[in-house]
Design a protein around this motif. Structure first.
Motif, PDB file in Angstrom:
ATOM      1  N   GLY A  39       0.805  -1.211   0.000  1.00 38.49           N
ATOM      2  CA  GLY A  39       0.000   0.000   0.000  1.00 38.49           C
ATOM      3  C   GLY A  39       0.841   1.265   0.000  1.00 38.49           C
ATOM      4  N   GLY A  40       0.299   2.295   0.620  1.00 37.74           N
ATOM      5  CA  GLY A  40       0.971   3.583   0.660  1.00 37.74           C
ATOM      6  C   GLY A  40       2.057   3.632   1.723  1.00 37.74           C
ATOM      7  N   CYS A  41       2.586   4.847   1.943  1.00 35.48           N
ATOM      8  CA  CYS A  41       3.672   5.027   2.920  1.00 35.48           C
ATOM      9  C   CYS A  41       3.478   6.366   3.616  1.00 35.48           C
ATOM     10  CB  CYS A  41       5.032   4.966   2.228  1.00 35.48           C
ATOM     11  SG  CYS A  41       6.422   5.018   3.382  1.00 35.48           S
ATOM     12  N   ASP A  42       2.815   6.309   4.762  1.00 33.42           N
ATOM     13  CA  ASP A  42       2.567   7.556   5.503  1.00 33.42           C
ATOM     14  C   ASP A  42       3.789   8.020   6.278  1.00 33.42           C
ATOM     15  OD1 ASP A  42       2.580   5.520   7.369  1.00 33.42           O
ATOM     16  OD2 ASP A  42       1.038   6.451   8.629  1.00 33.42           O
ATOM     17  N   ARG A  43       4.830   7.205   6.311  1.00 34.78           N
ATOM     18  CA  ARG A  43       6.030   7.581   7.060  1.00 34.78           C
ATOM     19  C   ARG A  43       6.722   8.796   6.437  1.00 34.78           C
ATOM     20  NH1 ARG A  43       9.001   3.561  10.286  1.00 34.78           N
ATOM     21  NH2 ARG A  43       7.509   1.967  10.954  1.00 34.78           N
ATOM     22  N   ILE A  44       6.682   8.918   5.135  1.00 40.39           N
ATOM     23  CA  ILE A  44       7.371  10.031   4.473  1.00 40.39           C
ATOM     24  C   ILE A  44       6.738  11.371   4.849  1.00 40.39           C
ATOM     25  CG2 ILE A  44       7.974  11.022   2.243  1.00 40.39           C
ATOM     26  CD1 ILE A  44       8.240   8.177   1.158  1.00 40.39           C
ATOM     27  N   PRO A  45       5.420  11.555   4.730  1.00 35.45           N
ATOM     28  CA  PRO A  45       4.836  12.829   5.167  1.00 35.45           C
ATOM     29  C   PRO A  45       4.942  13.059   6.672  1.00 35.45           C
ATOM     30  CG  PRO A  45       3.122  11.282   4.498  1.00 35.45           C
ATOM     31  CD  PRO A  45       4.419  10.697   4.060  1.00 35.45           C
ATOM     32  N   ARG A  46       4.908  11.993   7.469  1.00 32.18           N
ATOM     33  CA  ARG A  46       5.063  12.161   8.919  1.00 32.18           C
ATOM     34  C   ARG A  46       6.460  12.675   9.250  1.00 32.18           C
ATOM     35  NH1 ARG A  46       3.710   6.372  10.886  1.00 32.18           N
ATOM     36  NH2 ARG A  46       4.688   7.161  12.804  1.00 32.18           N
ATOM     37  N   ALA A  47       7.455  12.125   8.567  1.00 34.89           N
ATOM     38  CA  ALA A  47       8.833  12.584   8.790  1.00 34.89           C
ATOM     39  C   ALA A  47       8.990  14.030   8.345  1.00 34.89           C
ATOM     40  CB  ALA A  47       9.819  11.685   8.036  1.00 34.89           C
ATOM     41  N   GLN A  48       8.364  14.386   7.233  1.00 35.03           N
ATOM     42  CA  GLN A  48       8.435  15.764   6.751  1.00 35.03           C
ATOM     43  C   GLN A  48       7.792  16.720   7.744  1.00 35.03           C
ATOM     44  OE1 GLN A  48       9.963  16.911   3.761  1.00 35.03           O
ATOM     45  NE2 GLN A  48       9.703  18.794   4.961  1.00 35.03           N
ATOM     46  N   SER A  49       6.706  16.310   8.359  1.00 39.37           N
ATOM     47  CA  SER A  49       6.037  17.151   9.357  1.00 39.37           C
ATOM     48  C   SER A  49       6.933  17.383  10.568  1.00 39.37           C
ATOM     49  CB  SER A  49       4.721  16.496   9.790  1.00 39.37           C
ATOM     50  OG  SER A  49       3.820  16.394   8.713  1.00 39.37           O
ATOM     51  N   LEU A  50       7.640  16.339  10.993  1.00 38.52           N
ATOM     52  CA  LEU A  50       8.560  16.484  12.120  1.00 38.52           C
ATOM     53  C   LEU A  50       9.688  17.453  11.786  1.00 38.52           C
ATOM     54  CD1 LEU A  50       8.800  12.769  13.303  1.00 38.52           C
ATOM     55  CD2 LEU A  50       7.928  14.690  14.656  1.00 38.52           C
ATOM     56  N   CYS A  51      10.219  17.332  10.572  1.00 42.48           N
ATOM     57  CA  CYS A  51      11.300  18.224  10.153  1.00 42.48           C
ATOM     58  C   CYS A  51      10.804  19.661  10.069  1.00 42.48           C
ATOM     59  CB  CYS A  51      11.857  17.766   8.819  1.00 42.48           C
ATOM     60  SG  CYS A  51      13.231  18.781   8.221  1.00 42.48           S
TER      61      CYS A  51
END
Length: 227
Positions: A39-51
């Motif tokens: 499926g998708g990968c929500d980790r990339i936008p979550r990491a971007q939000s943290l940065c």
């Protein structure tokens, strides 16, 4: 005697096939269980939000605690993207931000180390006066802090708000300590010269017998006092 190997051979093959099936199933299950494989990968936008949240905190001359908080947020961003395996369709997309977060994290760790050196130098500067050797140790601590900051590229996102102000502050503090060292060295030189002049004046006083020798002794005492 000839039938025993014939009976064992199919059984061995069965065991081998079973083990191979278990290995294949286990490997497949492991590969599918890794992040961002299905499926998708929500980790990339979550990491971007943290940065993004970490960079927002850069405004208004961030405190040492703010820098530590930023480090924690970037560490979490790295931890989110690092486990994405190479067989994931999202692996390639995750690599550029992951590299960027790691670089920023390394920069922040250099800032934190520099802050620790600066704190030690500031504490060691308290309750003067101190001998020259002590001030030289303090100067070395400021130089170490400055060297850590100078390893950070001016292109780093944290340079303008974090590195540049601290670099200027630490260089000013180093200049102050170097001025103290020069003053202490000059004072030591003056004291040594005064001691020598005083010793000479004492000798001249002891042997003075007329106006001329008394005037010579007086001049030596005035020189010692001036020094």
């Amino acid at each position: 005697l000839t039938q025993t190997p014939q009976r064992r051979e199919p059984r061995s093959r069965l065991w081998a096939a079973g083990l191979l099936s278990v290995a294949v199933v286990g490997t497949g299950a492991y590969m599918l269980s890794r992040p961002c494989v299905l499926g998708g990968c929500d980790r990339i936008p979550r990491a971007q939000s943290l940065c993004d949240a970490a960079l927002v905190e850069l405004a208004d001359n961030p405190s040492p605690q703010t820098v530590l908080d930023m480090q924690q947020q970037l560490s979490e961003a790295v931890d989110l993207l690092s486990p994405i395996p190479v067989w994931s369709l999202h692996h390639r997309r995750a690599q550029p931000p992951l590299k960027n977060y790691r670089r920023q994290l390394n920069d922040l760790e250099s800032v934190i180390d520099a802050q620790q050196d600066a704190t030690a130098a500031a504490e060691a500067s308290q309750s003067p006066p101190h001998p020259v050797q002590h001030w030289q140790t303090v100067a070395a601590q400021w130089e170490t802090a400055i060297a850590r900051l100078q390893t950070i590229s001016s292109e780093s996102p944290i340079y303008a708000e974090v590195v540049a102000p601290k670099l200027e502050e630490y260089q000013n503090n180093l200049a102050t300590i170097q001025g103290r060292i020069e003053s202490e060295l000059a004072a030591d030189t003056s004291v040594n010269q005064a001691t020598q002049s005083g010793s000479l004046a004492t000798q001249q006083t002891d042997i003075a017998t007329n106006l001329e020798t008394w005037e010579t002794a007086l001049a030596s005492w005035e020189t010692a006092v001036g020094q």
